[in-house]
Design a protein around this motif. Structure first.
Motif, short mmCIF file in Angstrom:
data_model
loop_
_atom_site.label_atom_id
_atom_site.label_comp_id
_atom_site.label_asym_id
_atom_site.label_seq_id
_atom_site.Cartn_x
_atom_site.Cartn_y
_atom_site.Cartn_z
N ALA A 13 0.84 -1.21 0.00
CA ALA A 13 0.00 0.00 0.00
C ALA A 13 0.87 1.26 0.00
N ASP A 16 2.22 1.69 -3.54
CA ASP A 16 1.26 2.02 -4.59
C ASP A 16 0.46 3.29 -4.34
N TYR A 17 0.45 3.80 -3.09
CA TYR A 17 -0.41 4.94 -2.76
C TYR A 17 0.33 5.97 -1.93
N TYR A 48 -8.72 -3.93 0.21
CA TYR A 48 -9.30 -2.60 0.02
C TYR A 48 -10.60 -2.54 0.80
N TYR A 101 -9.39 9.02 -4.47
CA TYR A 101 -9.20 8.55 -3.10
C TYR A 101 -9.77 7.15 -2.93
N THR A 102 -9.11 6.36 -2.09
CA THR A 102 -9.58 5.03 -1.74
C THR A 102 -9.18 4.71 -0.31
N CYS A 122 -6.08 6.96 0.94
CA CYS A 122 -4.95 6.97 0.02
C CYS A 122 -5.32 7.52 -1.35
N LYS A 123 -4.31 8.05 -1.99
CA LYS A 123 -4.42 8.51 -3.37
C LYS A 123 -3.39 7.74 -4.19
N GLY A 124 -3.79 7.22 -5.33
CA GLY A 124 -2.92 6.37 -6.14
C GLY A 124 -1.69 7.10 -6.66
N LYS A 125 -0.56 6.37 -6.69
CA LYS A 125 0.67 6.91 -7.24
C LYS A 125 0.75 6.59 -8.72
#
Length: 152
Positions: A13, A16-17, A48, A101-102, A122-125
């Motif tokens: 995580a 990736d985020y 998730y 956002y997730t 989190c926000k995706g990278k």
């Protein structure tokens, strides 16, 4: 506040985020699942969270069946209900409604005798962000190596 004894962390995580904020939630488990978690047979790699009907659920948390369990063992990948206040859930629902956002489970830990989940907003990278992070870590390792050699 009880002592936190970490069981497992979701390192993927952080790769990736971007973790904007963290929240603590309880998790609804059955007896054999808790015993399996105490043995460390849990994986958060592809986990998730989603919000449905004002309740929050975690999917993808793999808890291996307890070896000494029998008919009481549950499906390893079943959805687990997370326990949070309704006000917090509504706030999170509004935040994850925003683009990008997730909610991702970052870690599982024991707080006293209760299993808790550390959730990350989190926000995706993007791929270039991941490359930047890897380059920064490599530079830090190189600097540490050079300074350690000079200290000798």
């Amino acid at each position: 506040m009880g002592e936190k004894k970490y069981i497992v962390q979701n390192k993927k995580a952080y790769h990736d985020y971007f973790v904007e904020d963290t929240y603590e939630a309880g998790i609804q488990l059955f007896g054999t699942e808790v015993k399996s978690i105490r043995n460390g047979n849990v994986n958060l790699k592809d986990a998730y969270c989603k919000i449905e009907n004002g309740e929050i659920f975690a999917s993808g948390i793999h808890i291996s069946p307890y070896e000494k369990g029998n008919i009481f063992n549950r499906e390893p990948l079943r959805e687990k209900k997370l326990l949070m206040h309704k006000k917090e859930i509504r706030r999170l629902f509004g935040l994850i409604g925003q683009q990008g956002y997730t909610l991702v489970p970052l870690s599982l830990y024991f707080s006293n005798s209760h299993v808790k989940v550390n959730l990350g907003l989190c926000k995706g990278k993007k791929l270039y962000d991941k490359r930047d992070d890897m380059a920064k870590r490599q530079n830090e390792r190189d600097i540490d190596r050079v300074t350690k050699d000079r200290a000798r």
